[in-house]
Enzyme design. Structure first.
Site, mmCIF file in Angstrom:
data_model
loop_
_atom_site.group_PDB
_atom_site.id
_atom_site.type_symbol
_atom_site.label_atom_id
_atom_site.label_comp_id
_atom_site.label_asym_id
_atom_site.label_seq_id
_atom_site.Cartn_x
_atom_site.Cartn_y
_atom_site.Cartn_z
ATOM 1 C CG ASP A 85 7.326 0.681 -25.799
ATOM 2 O OD1 ASP A 85 8.271 -0.359 -25.229
ATOM 3 O OD2 ASP A 85 6.291 1.093 -25.598
ATOM 4 C CG ASP A 96 9.262 -1.326 -20.900
ATOM 5 O OD1 ASP A 96 8.843 -0.661 -22.643
ATOM 6 O OD2 ASP A 96 8.570 -1.080 -20.481
ATOM 7 C CG HIS A 166 3.208 -4.858 -18.273
ATOM 8 N ND1 HIS A 166 2.575 -5.176 -18.828
ATOM 9 C CD2 HIS A 166 3.515 -3.037 -18.123
ATOM 10 C CE1 HIS A 166 2.962 -4.372 -20.323
ATOM 11 N NE2 HIS A 166 3.467 -3.478 -19.743
ATOM 12 C CD GLU A 283 8.163 2.678 -21.087
ATOM 13 O OE1 GLU A 283 7.963 2.140 -22.576
ATOM 14 O OE2 GLU A 283 7.928 1.696 -20.107
HETATM 15 MN MN MN Z 1 7.497 0.201 -23.293
HETATM 16 MN MN MN Z 2 6.439 -0.563 -20.959
#
Ligand code: MN
Ligand code: MN
Length: 301
Positions: A85, A96, A166, A283
């Site tokens: 990630d 991201d 976030h 993702e």
């Molecule tokens: Mn991520």
């Molecule tokens: Mn994320």
């Protein structure tokens, strides 16, 4: 969306995507997780990117937020399921992205890898202004459950903003019934997790990732010195190892303890699956438009 902002999102996404694939190519039996992490960080910097968060490689039952300690000696082994990630920012605008590497020919693990990948593909086929969060979650859930796995319900995709990794909306990995609609120019990360276990993560201990959650008067000169480095991260998550490299282990540990006592240190410990399930993840970052822009998708995907 201003042209410059769009360009920053695109550049951050491209660097994140390249770093993600570079990292995945290094995840091999016998290689050191710490070394692969360091090489991925060097790659991001060499391409002109900054870290939106430290690149993470979470293994097997750990769904997310694993980052190696400065003396970590984990070596990849046959059977590992690695979630890579990566988060990159350009001027605070974030890309991201994540992908899963399976170091095995085990059919069930390959299917697990496919589950989160297909769930992400299904979700991104539907995104555009006016689509509800419920619909996205439903598509993700279907792709995962039809392969016999569970979506992780208490991990979600999320909105992205400048210097914010976030923000709203939370993008669910199951049908929550939410009638909240996506709107034009929203930037979101969609990240399905598929688990062979119960599909619920919990917060473990021994965090290596932290972020600063407020400004407090710090008296100790020693802590202030470390704090000055932390403030350069603009409230984005950082790794304890980064501080150790600059300030040494003793000073870093002291400063983090002090900041914790002041209540300004957020900890981000590894997130294992509750039922010891093995987890896969995929993702991408998307700018919502009638023709959405997938900033972290390379042409060959
Ligand atoms: Mn991520
Ligand atoms: Mn994320």
């Amino acid at each position: 969306m201003e042209k410059e902002v769009l360009q920053s999102y695109k550049k951050a996404g491209l660097i994140a995507a390249k770093a993600r694939d570079y990292c995945c190519s290094l995840v091999k039996e016998g290689e050191s997780l710490l070394e692969v992490t360091k090489k991925t960080e060097e790659k991001i910097l060499s391409m002109g990117g900054d870290f939106a968060f430290p690149p993470q490689i979470s293994l097997n039952n750990i769904a997310a937020h694993f980052y190696p300690a400065h003396d970590d000696n984990t070596v990849f082994k046959e059977g590992d399921v690695a979630k890579v990630d990566v988060g990159v920012h350009i001027g605070g605008f974030v890309g991201d992205t994540a992908r899963t590497v399976v170091l095995s020919n085990n059919q069930k693990l390959k299917l697990l890898q496919e589950a989160s990948k297909k769930a992400l593909e299904s979700a991104i086929r539907t995104v555009k202004p006016g689509v509800t969060l419920s619909e996205i979650g439903k598509n993700i859930q279907e792709e995962i459950t039809k392969r016999g796995f569970a979506p992780i319900k208490n991990l979600t995709g999320h909105g992205l903003g400048q210097w914010q990794i976030h923000t709203s909306p939370s993008v669910p990995n199951f049908d929550t019934g939410s009638q909240t609609e996506l709107t034009e120019n929203q930037v979101i990360a969609i990240e399905p997790f598929a688990s062979t276990g119960e599909g619920k993560i919990f917060e473990s201990s021994n965090p290596e990732l932290f972020s600063l959650s407020g400004q407090r008067p710090v008296r100790s000169p020693l802590t202030r010195e470390v704090l000055r480095t932390i403030e350069e991260y603009n409230d984005l998550p950082f790794a304890k190892r980064w501080l150790i490299e600059k300030h040494g282990l003793g000073k870093t540990s002291f400063a983090l303890r002090e900041l914790d006592k002041l209540g300004v240190l957020e900890k981000h410990p590894p997130l294992p699956d509750g039922g010891e399930g093995i987890v896969s993840q995929a993702e991408h970052t998307v700018i919502i438009k009638d023709k959405p822009i997938f900033t972290t998708r390379l042409d060959d995907e």
